[in-house]
Scaffold this active site. Structure first.
Site, PDB file in Angstrom:
ATOM      1  N   THR A 281      86.610  47.796  75.610  1.00  0.00           N
ATOM      2  CA  THR A 281      87.154  48.403  74.389  1.00  0.00           C
ATOM      3  C   THR A 281      86.292  49.585  73.932  1.00  0.00           C
ATOM      4  OG1 THR A 281      87.383  47.981  72.008  1.00  0.00           O
ATOM      5  CG2 THR A 281      85.900  46.543  73.173  1.00  0.00           C
TER       6      THR A 281
ATOM      7  N   ASN B 140      92.726  51.349  70.086  1.00  0.00           N
ATOM      8  CA  ASN B 140      93.613  50.305  69.541  1.00  0.00           C
ATOM      9  C   ASN B 140      95.023  50.386  70.114  1.00  0.00           C
ATOM     10  OD1 ASN B 140      91.365  50.457  67.637  1.00  0.00           O
ATOM     11  ND2 ASN B 140      92.589  49.065  66.402  1.00  0.00           N
ATOM     12  N   ASN B 141      95.532  49.252  70.551  1.00  0.00           N
ATOM     13  CA  ASN B 141      96.886  49.179  71.109  1.00  0.00           C
ATOM     14  C   ASN B 141      97.885  48.690  70.073  1.00  0.00           C
ATOM     15  OD1 ASN B 141      96.659  48.205  74.606  1.00  0.00           O
ATOM     16  ND2 ASN B 141      95.282  49.496  73.460  1.00  0.00           N
TER      17      ASN B 141
ATOM     18  N   TYR C 104      82.286  40.672  67.910  1.00  0.00           N
ATOM     19  CA  TYR C 104      83.302  40.943  68.942  1.00  0.00           C
ATOM     20  C   TYR C 104      82.858  42.085  69.848  1.00  0.00           C
ATOM     21  CZ  TYR C 104      87.352  43.257  71.036  1.00  0.00           C
ATOM     22  OH  TYR C 104      88.196  43.875  71.926  1.00  0.00           O
TER      23      TYR C 104
ATOM     24  N   ALA D 139      79.978  43.470  70.201  1.00  0.00           N
ATOM     25  CA  ALA D 139      78.705  43.211  70.887  1.00  0.00           C
ATOM     26  C   ALA D 139      78.943  42.325  72.111  1.00  0.00           C
ATOM     27  CB  ALA D 139      77.721  42.553  69.933  1.00  0.00           C
TER      28      ALA D 139
ATOM     29  N   ASP E  88      90.678  28.148  82.024  1.00  0.00           N
ATOM     30  CA  ASP E  88      89.703  28.752  81.129  1.00  0.00           C
ATOM     31  C   ASP E  88      88.695  29.539  81.971  1.00  0.00           C
ATOM     32  OD1 ASP E  88      87.585  29.174  79.362  1.00  0.00           O
ATOM     33  OD2 ASP E  88      87.846  27.239  78.374  1.00  0.00           O
TER      34      ASP E  88
ATOM     35  N   ASP F 201      95.509  31.751  82.009  1.00  0.00           N
ATOM     36  CA  ASP F 201      95.236  31.844  80.568  1.00  0.00           C
ATOM     37  C   ASP F 201      94.933  30.448  80.036  1.00  0.00           C
ATOM     38  OD1 ASP F 201      96.243  34.201  78.277  1.00  0.00           O
ATOM     39  OD2 ASP F 201      95.744  32.169  77.571  1.00  0.00           O
TER      40      ASP F 201
ATOM     41  N   LYS G 192      96.549  41.057  63.791  1.00  0.00           N
ATOM     42  CA  LYS G 192      96.080  42.434  63.931  1.00  0.00           C
ATOM     43  C   LYS G 192      96.899  43.322  63.004  1.00  0.00           C
ATOM     44  CE  LYS G 192      93.309  41.205  67.280  1.00  0.00           C
ATOM     45  NZ  LYS G 192      93.653  41.123  68.662  1.00  0.00           N
TER      46      LYS G 192
ATOM     47  N   GLU H 169      85.333  49.901  71.101  1.00  0.00           N
ATOM     48  CA  GLU H 169      84.468  49.397  70.030  1.00  0.00           C
ATOM     49  C   GLU H 169      83.029  49.197  70.497  1.00  0.00           C
ATOM     50  OE1 GLU H 169      86.254  46.434  67.461  1.00  0.00           O
ATOM     51  OE2 GLU H 169      88.255  47.117  68.015  1.00  0.00           O
TER      52      GLU H 169
ATOM     53  N   ARG I 110      86.112  44.653  55.138  1.00  0.00           N
ATOM     54  CA  ARG I 110      85.558  43.851  56.243  1.00  0.00           C
ATOM     55  C   ARG I 110      84.052  44.078  56.289  1.00  0.00           C
ATOM     56  NH1 ARG I 110      88.106  45.342  61.965  1.00  0.00           N
ATOM     57  NH2 ARG I 110      89.556  43.647  61.543  1.00  0.00           N
TER      58      ARG I 110
END
Ligand code: NAD
Ligand code: TYD
Length: 338
Positions: free
Chosen positions: A125, A182-183, A153, A155, A59, A33, A192, A127, A276
């Site tokens: 996701t 969604n978690n 995000y 995309a 990274d 991470d 979030k 999304e 948003r």
């Protein structure tokens, strides 16, 4: 087997490490991470001392960092959780999302395949499918729906999915993808919806609900997402995409009122604020493929797991307050005002 878990210090990657290091004592888990604002090394405290866990700061966008971890460990399986993950931040800084979520994934994938990994799993996701109208409750996202991402995000996540699948088609690469709803659960960064509302309600601050509060998300407890990914990684054929969902659609105002109710706080704390930009109206998942092909189903019910989640944040005040660092405060001030 040796697993490389990128984004291990984040919400879902952290929970994954907690659960899987216990469940599979004979497997080795390398948590990797970059420790961005969203990564918190303290999230990994419960696993740091385990014999089958190591942490590497690195990274996914850095060739050197990625090469080094593959040089130092003989990785069998990569699970890529690492990402910039917050839609509102993607509206502020889209290019960072392209860098991490597209270029970073491409770099990690290409190195992993050169090193001969048995599986590269991309955590995506729901999304990526865009959104659904509120007046068509019969419509659900399935794996064959076209990618119609709305935000920078989503995309960037859709772009990564295309790259991953192109490696399967072109090179027969051992890849899989999961697209989850969604978690919620422990260790989620309090930008979030759910942890932010718990945090604000507890400190008597206003709960900022975007627009009319009627946007719908399908909510899944994080442990269920982790077991679904584990099921895919260990049992799926290469080149497969699976939706993961909770069959638990709720609109935002219902979520906010549920949290207030559990905490015994009044609804006068709710404040409707500007919507948003490009706000997706409804996400809803058809998760029948993962059930019929791999036998996975969610274990946790929303009503119980949301209570346990609120209780976790109440008990883990220290984890929450330590997160309120410079970068967190900067974003909160610029996004919500003082
Ligand atoms: P998170 O923001 O809590 O964690 C992301 C982690 O990735 C952080 O620890 C961060 O430090 C790390 N990271 C960021 N850039 C990095 C880089 N360049 N190199 C290495 N590490 C980096 O996010 P999350 O909610 O845990 O999401 C994990 C994954 O699951 C993401 O890919 C996200 O798109 C996906 N997902 C999330 C949800 C959700 O509801 N949270 C739902 C579906 C899918
Ligand atoms: P979020 O947790 O950011 O997840 P996502 O946008 O990826 O679904 O937001 C969940 C829903 O809650 C989304 O419809 C936006 C809404 N929301 C608010 O109304 N107020 C807030 O302060 C936040 C962070 C989100």
């Amino acid at each position: 087997m040796v697993f490389l878990i990128t984004g291990a210090a984040g919400f879902i990657g952290g929970n994954y490490c907690h659960i899987m290091t216990k469940k599979y004592p004979n497997d080795m888990f390398i948590g990797f991470d970059a420790l961005t604002y969203a990564g918190n090394i303290k999230t990994l405290a419960p696993v740091m001392e385990r014999d089958n866990f190591r942490f590497v700061k690195g990274d996914i966008y850095s060739k050197e960092d990625v090469k080094e971890v593959f040089d130092n460990y003989k990785i069998d399986i990569v699970i890529n959780f690492a990402a910039e993950s917050h839609v509102d931040r993607s509206l502020d800084n889209p290019l960072l999302f392209v860098k991490t979520n597209v270029d970073g994934v491409a770099l990690l994938l290409s190195e992993a395949l050169q090193r001969g990994v048995k599986r590269f799993h991309q955590v995506s996701t729901d999304e990526v499918y865009g959104d659904l109208p509120l007046n068509r409750p019969d419509l659900l996202f399935n794996e064959d729906c076209p990618l119609k991402a709305s935000s920078p995000y989503s995309a960037s996540k859709a772009s990564a999915d295309l790259i991953v699948m192109s490696y399967y088609r072109s090179f027969n690469a051992p890849v899989t993808i999961s697209r989850c709803s969604n978690n919620y659960g422990p260790y989620q960064f309090p930008e979030k919806l759910i942890p932010l509302m718990i945090k604000n309600a507890r400190s008597g601050k206003k709960l900022p609900v975007y627009g009319d509060g009627l946007n719908v998300r399908d909510w899944l407890y994080v442990a269920d997402h982790c077991t679904a990914i584990d099921t895919i990684v260990r049992n799926s054929e290469n080149g497969k995409i699976y939706n993961i969902g909770g069959n638990s659609e709720k609109n935002n105002i219902t979520i906010v009122k549920t949290i207030l109710n559990i905490l015994g706080k009044g609804e006068d704390l709710i404040e409707f604020v500007a919507d948003r930009k490009g706000h997706d109206r409804r996400y809803a998942i058809d998760a029948s493929k993962i059930k019929s092909e791999l036998g996975w189903e969610r274990e946790y019910k929303f009503d119980d797991a949301i209570k346990a989640t609120v209780e976790w944040y109440v008990k883990n005040d220290k984890w929450l307050s330590e997160i309120e660092s410079g970068e967190y405060l900067r974003f909160m001030r610029s996004h919500y005002g003082e």
